[in-house]
Scaffold this motif. Structure first.
Motif, mmCIF file in Angstrom:
data_model
loop_
_atom_site.group_PDB
_atom_site.id
_atom_site.type_symbol
_atom_site.label_atom_id
_atom_site.label_comp_id
_atom_site.label_asym_id
_atom_site.label_seq_id
_atom_site.Cartn_x
_atom_site.Cartn_y
_atom_site.Cartn_z
ATOM 1 N N ILE A 1 0.877 -1.180 0.000
ATOM 2 C CA ILE A 1 0.000 0.000 0.000
ATOM 3 C C ILE A 1 0.909 1.224 0.000
ATOM 4 O O ILE A 1 1.804 1.346 0.839
ATOM 5 N N PRO A 2 0.716 2.140 -0.938
ATOM 6 C CA PRO A 2 1.591 3.317 -1.036
ATOM 7 C C PRO A 2 1.554 4.194 0.218
ATOM 8 O O PRO A 2 0.648 4.082 1.049
ATOM 9 N N GLU B 1 -6.044 -7.444 -8.713
ATOM 10 C CA GLU B 1 -6.223 -6.928 -10.072
ATOM 11 C C GLU B 1 -4.885 -6.596 -10.713
ATOM 12 O O GLU B 1 -4.654 -6.919 -11.882
ATOM 13 N N ALA B 2 -4.014 -5.945 -9.967
ATOM 14 C CA ALA B 2 -2.697 -5.579 -10.517
ATOM 15 C C ALA B 2 -1.952 -6.836 -10.946
ATOM 16 O O ALA B 2 -1.372 -6.880 -12.041
ATOM 17 N N LYS B 3 -1.984 -7.855 -10.109
ATOM 18 C CA LYS B 3 -1.298 -9.111 -10.433
ATOM 19 C C LYS B 3 -1.938 -9.777 -11.648
ATOM 20 O O LYS B 3 -1.249 -10.150 -12.594
ATOM 21 N N ASP B 4 -3.270 -9.904 -11.626
ATOM 22 C CA ASP B 4 -3.985 -10.578 -12.715
ATOM 23 C C ASP B 4 -3.845 -9.841 -14.048
ATOM 24 O O ASP B 4 -3.830 -10.455 -15.108
ATOM 25 N N HIS C 1 -1.468 0.881 -10.362
ATOM 26 C CA HIS C 1 -2.878 0.511 -10.220
ATOM 27 C C HIS C 1 -3.520 1.257 -9.048
ATOM 28 O O HIS C 1 -4.658 1.709 -9.133
ATOM 29 N N TRP C 2 -2.775 1.424 -7.956
ATOM 30 C CA TRP C 2 -3.264 2.240 -6.844
ATOM 31 C C TRP C 2 -3.546 3.668 -7.327
ATOM 32 O O TRP C 2 -4.589 4.246 -7.013
ATOM 33 N N ALA C 3 -2.608 4.235 -8.077
ATOM 34 C CA ALA C 3 -2.796 5.599 -8.596
ATOM 35 C C ALA C 3 -4.054 5.669 -9.455
ATOM 36 O O ALA C 3 -4.839 6.616 -9.359
ATOM 37 N N GLY D 1 1.655 4.959 -17.078
ATOM 38 C CA GLY D 1 1.165 4.623 -18.406
ATOM 39 C C GLY D 1 -0.348 4.502 -18.454
ATOM 40 O O GLY D 1 -1.040 4.612 -17.446
ATOM 41 N N ASN D 2 -0.840 4.246 -19.649
ATOM 42 C CA ASN D 2 -2.270 4.085 -19.895
ATOM 43 C C ASN D 2 -2.764 2.798 -19.233
ATOM 44 O O ASN D 2 -2.351 1.708 -19.615
ATOM 45 N N PRO D 3 -3.675 2.905 -18.257
ATOM 46 C CA PRO D 3 -4.134 1.699 -17.562
ATOM 47 C C PRO D 3 -5.067 0.838 -18.406
ATOM 48 O O PRO D 3 -5.361 -0.298 -18.024
ATOM 49 N N TYR D 4 -5.520 1.362 -19.540
ATOM 50 C CA TYR D 4 -6.451 0.619 -20.390
ATOM 51 C C TYR D 4 -5.756 -0.113 -21.529
ATOM 52 O O TYR D 4 -6.387 -0.825 -22.282
#
Length: 157
Positions: A17-18, A94-97, A105-107, A145-148
């Motif tokens: 966790i950041p 989710e980040a792992k998967d 991913h937190w950001a 980067g682009n999360p999508y």
């Protein structure tokens, strides 16, 4: 630039966790309002997320981020944006998967939630395009980067 005060509630702790400063930086970047405001970001476990998701959205199970915009009673003016509830175990999974960096991913979850607090949504396709484009722009400004984009697409370019 308007100031955003971030009240961080860490009711669930796990490695990855950041730190508080990261949450503040991400939320401030995503605050597009002209007036100063305040947001509460609550880091929770799967049980609390699932309970809130069921109660307020009628959906079973935990979810990554829930946004609760503050709705002031008539005649009351309080500079509160609302609350974000972020489920640490879901964000980590989710980040792992999705093969994403955990911090990125937190950001994304903070930026995504902050936009919801300001009235953006992704129910209709055209609204989703606007919201996603804004998320990509804000995350780029934060150095992510682009999360999508899928990892495969990144490797092809």
């Amino acid at each position: 630039m308007s100031e955003l005060t971030v009240d961080l509630q860490r009711v669930f702790e796990t490695p990855g966790i950041p730190d508080d400063n990261a949450f503040g930086r991400w939320a401030q970047r995503a605050w597009l309002g002209e007036d100063s405001s305040e947001v509460t970001i609550r880091i929770v476990d799967a049980d609390e997320s699932a309970a809130l998701n069921g109660e307020y959205r009628g959906k079973n199970g935990p979810t990554n981020v829930l946004s609760f915009p503050f709705e002031a009673p008539a005649g009351i003016t309080v500079p509160l944006a609302g609350d974000l509830i972020i489920c640490a175990p879901v964000v980590e999974k989710e980040a792992k998967d999705q093969h994403k960096e955990l911090e990125a991913h937190w950001a994304h979850m903070v930026v995504h939630g902050m936009l919801h607090l300001q009235g953006y949504d992704h129910i209709e396709d055209n609204d989703a395009e606007v919201m996603e484009a804004l998320e990509v722009q804000l995350l780029k400004q934060l150095g992510y980067g682009n999360p999508y984009e899928s990892e495969e697409a990144e490797q092809d370019s």
